[in-house]
Design an enzyme around this catalytic site. Sequence first.
Site, PDB file in Angstrom:
ATOM      1  N   ASP A  69     128.709  43.956 -39.045  1.00 55.48           N
ATOM      2  CA  ASP A  69     129.900  44.454 -38.374  1.00 55.48           C
ATOM      3  C   ASP A  69     130.353  43.449 -37.328  1.00 55.48           C
ATOM      4  O   ASP A  69     129.723  43.311 -36.274  1.00 55.48           O
ATOM      5  CB  ASP A  69     129.654  45.814 -37.706  1.00 55.48           C
ATOM      6  CG  ASP A  69     130.970  46.402 -37.205  1.00 55.48           C
ATOM      7  OD1 ASP A  69     132.016  45.750 -37.400  1.00 55.48           O
ATOM      8  OD2 ASP A  69     130.962  47.497 -36.640  1.00 55.48           O
TER       9      ASP A  69
HETATM   10  C1  BGC Z   1     134.367  47.567 -36.247  1.00 51.65           C
HETATM   11  C2  BGC Z   1     134.348  47.821 -37.728  1.00 51.65           C
HETATM   12  C3  BGC Z   1     135.462  47.061 -38.379  1.00 51.65           C
HETATM   13  C4  BGC Z   1     135.276  45.596 -38.068  1.00 51.65           C
HETATM   14  C5  BGC Z   1     136.259  44.686 -38.749  1.00 51.65           C
HETATM   15  C6  BGC Z   1     134.402  46.077 -35.919  1.00 51.65           C
HETATM   16  O1  BGC Z   1     134.587  45.853 -34.567  1.00 51.65           O
HETATM   17  O2  BGC Z   1     133.221  48.158 -35.664  1.00 51.65           O
HETATM   18  O3  BGC Z   1     134.432  49.191 -37.993  1.00 51.65           O
HETATM   19  O4  BGC Z   1     135.474  47.291 -39.759  1.00 51.65           O
HETATM   20  O5  BGC Z   1     135.382  45.419 -36.667  1.00 51.65           O
HETATM   21  O6  BGC Z   1     137.511  44.843 -38.283  1.00 51.65           O
END
Ligand code: BGC
Length: 768
Positions: free
Chosen positions: A315
């Site tokens: 993530d």
């Molecule tokens: C979030 C995710 C998201 C990712 C990509 C992260 O900060 O926790 O849920 O998919 O960013 O945008």
Amino acid sequence: MKKTTELHVDRRQFLKGSVATAIVASIAGCASQVQGQQDSYLMSLIAKMTLAEKAGQLHMDGVLSPKMVQPNFQKINPFTPNFTPEQAAGLLAAQQAQIRSGQMGMMTSPEDIDSVVYAQTSAVKETRLKIPLIFGADIIHGHHTIYPIPLAEAASFEPELAERTARACAVEATTNLGIDVTYAPMVDIARDQRWGRVMEGAGEDVLLGSRFAAARVKGFQGKGLTDPKGLLACPKHFLGYGAAESGLDYAGTAMSNRLLHEVYLPPFKAAFDAGAIFTMAAFNTVDGVPSTGNKALLTDLLRTEMGFSGVVISDFQSELELINHGFAKDEREAAKLALDAGCDIGMVSGIYPKYVPQLVQSGELDEKVLDLAVYRILDVKMRAGLFDDPFLRVDQAHAADKAPAAHLALAREAGHKSIVLLKNTGQLLPLASNAKVALIGPFARDTKNVDGAWSPFAPQVASVSLAEGFKAKLAPSNLIIEDGCGISEAIEGGIERAVEAASAADVVLLAVGESASMSGEASSRASITLPAVQQQLAEAIAATGKPVVILLRNGRALALEGAVKQAQAIVVTWFLGTQSGHAIADIVMGEVSPSGRLPVTFPIASGQQPYYYARESSGRPTPVGESPMFKSHFIGIPDDPLYPFGFGLTYSTIEYQTPTVYTASVSKDGSVTVSAEITNTGEYEATEVVQCYMQDPYARIVQPVRKLLDFKKVTLQPGEQQTVSFTLLASQFAYLDQKLNKVLESGTIKLWVAPHARAGEAVEIDVV
Ligand code: BGC
């Protein structure tokens, strides 16, 4: 096929002489041989790859747009870096070089479809092995057309609705953006309303969360993994992210293994069973180990125990964050620990391509670990149809209508079904068509906080404000609009003007609540009440004595206070997206009846958090509404919700008879049917969400006071009576023991068929 850009590659042209020809030929044979042939093709491909190419497959970068070198380029995507045209040219050239060298496997968050075509063309034409890229983005509750936030849609208690809106999201995102994967659904159970990301999931309940998880995966993926108008789903965040301590985003969790299995895992299982082949590792720790470096979670549990054969992505740099956690000492160790744990793709940090080749060369990382991760991403690309056609989801008439009319109608329907009526004293709602209305509050005219936190691609389509929604229903002379105050700040003379408007009206619609940025990622709130200035406005309006309908805008359950709590009517309208104003006005004016039910408990006070219905039985429970000394409650308030999970009114009244079971006992491998008669005793047609709950009142592990087992949505005409039945397997009454074994003991089970988690009388059945 339409040639829509000069970079566009004709896929049949591409197939001639490409690696794909070999694969297409190899899979044309007997179906039973297909998997084996794919495996051997991928194995031979991996054998040809250098260490740098292998590590490159595990790298995900943000896609840069070829248009960004133009001086008038306006970025939409918040992930696109800020730059001058000169810097842009340099960045783009560097990214292209990285793609050409075969050191890129996945790309994320494109600005536009041309960026996808540009990058994919380099990958499949200019790299040594011509391996296609796979593209992802956050398509959470809409692309151009924005649907209600996922929490709102969960209030519909209609997973099929979420399947349809996910499908529509996929159609728009493939057609307009050409991506393959969405980082959705978020299936984290969220029981602490301080956590901002409550808005992104289906709320507090395991069963509801699991049904919505499966439905959204099916909707996104459409006809299957190679559907050109489908997006591969990536249920997230694995695992326990919703249990962030004190609701603080990015905090650790205090979590037992049993809770992890009983509460946080089932929605993931449902999503994988529905066909998801991606998942995203979470930011949080579980039992002291960050999820992204957690082999017990990402390998032992996810792959060995659950049989997941897809790809785990980190993530947004969570592999790099192993350093901040104090779990890895530097980038090199972070890369090793994350990959070794089972995190296949590193999102954006770049530490996999930077360190993995050296780690293998030095013998610190077994090359087999690398090969397995490479195999997984190649296998997923193949299953997603990209080796066959790298432009599978690009090759659409993407100049077509950006947000088709059918999608607008679906957004309005989803809005209707998401709205929850909490209070309606004296049947104030629906309003008469000739009522003189004062629409007051910071959200009355607002257009910036209609969609909710996850709508980066929305600007092309204007969302309907409350003002527009009510202007479409009421004569101009019957509608006065006043802001009263800002979301968090006063407006000079605002309250005075609002009071004047209220005094001149028959009824006030008071639109108060949260801004879009008050929920979502990194938007935890210490106190889940209305901003003070809005509360002041509500008190001043209440003092006029006019009847008040609260139209609550919110991304979580809120603790309502004072004049807001005391208002004659309260309607939860969440963030409803593109058709918001119309959907709300349709309900308020009675053209559509409310049918939503709360997917999260509304507490009496913020300090009750985490507060959810399925809590363990306490040793010192309190009777409803009472606060006796030495019984479980906070000083000054009873241990009750303000509005419980599953609660919601219709414009009619529904009466429930005590449920019945047709047999007094059930064998452990048997099933039982529990039924209740419900009657529409009011004057309107009503759609009721009939909920079936259980409790195991005596067990070796303390059990929740209630647990949702099933629900049904039924529509009743005035005076109509229906018998609603649920057939339950006795195995549904089992629980996990301390060793995580499922046990079903002999004994009594209580069952309810009720309108919400705190209502109704139980019927008992003996498991024998
Ligand atoms: C979030 C995710 C998201 C990712 C990509 C992260 O900060 O926790 O849920 O998919 O960013 O945008």
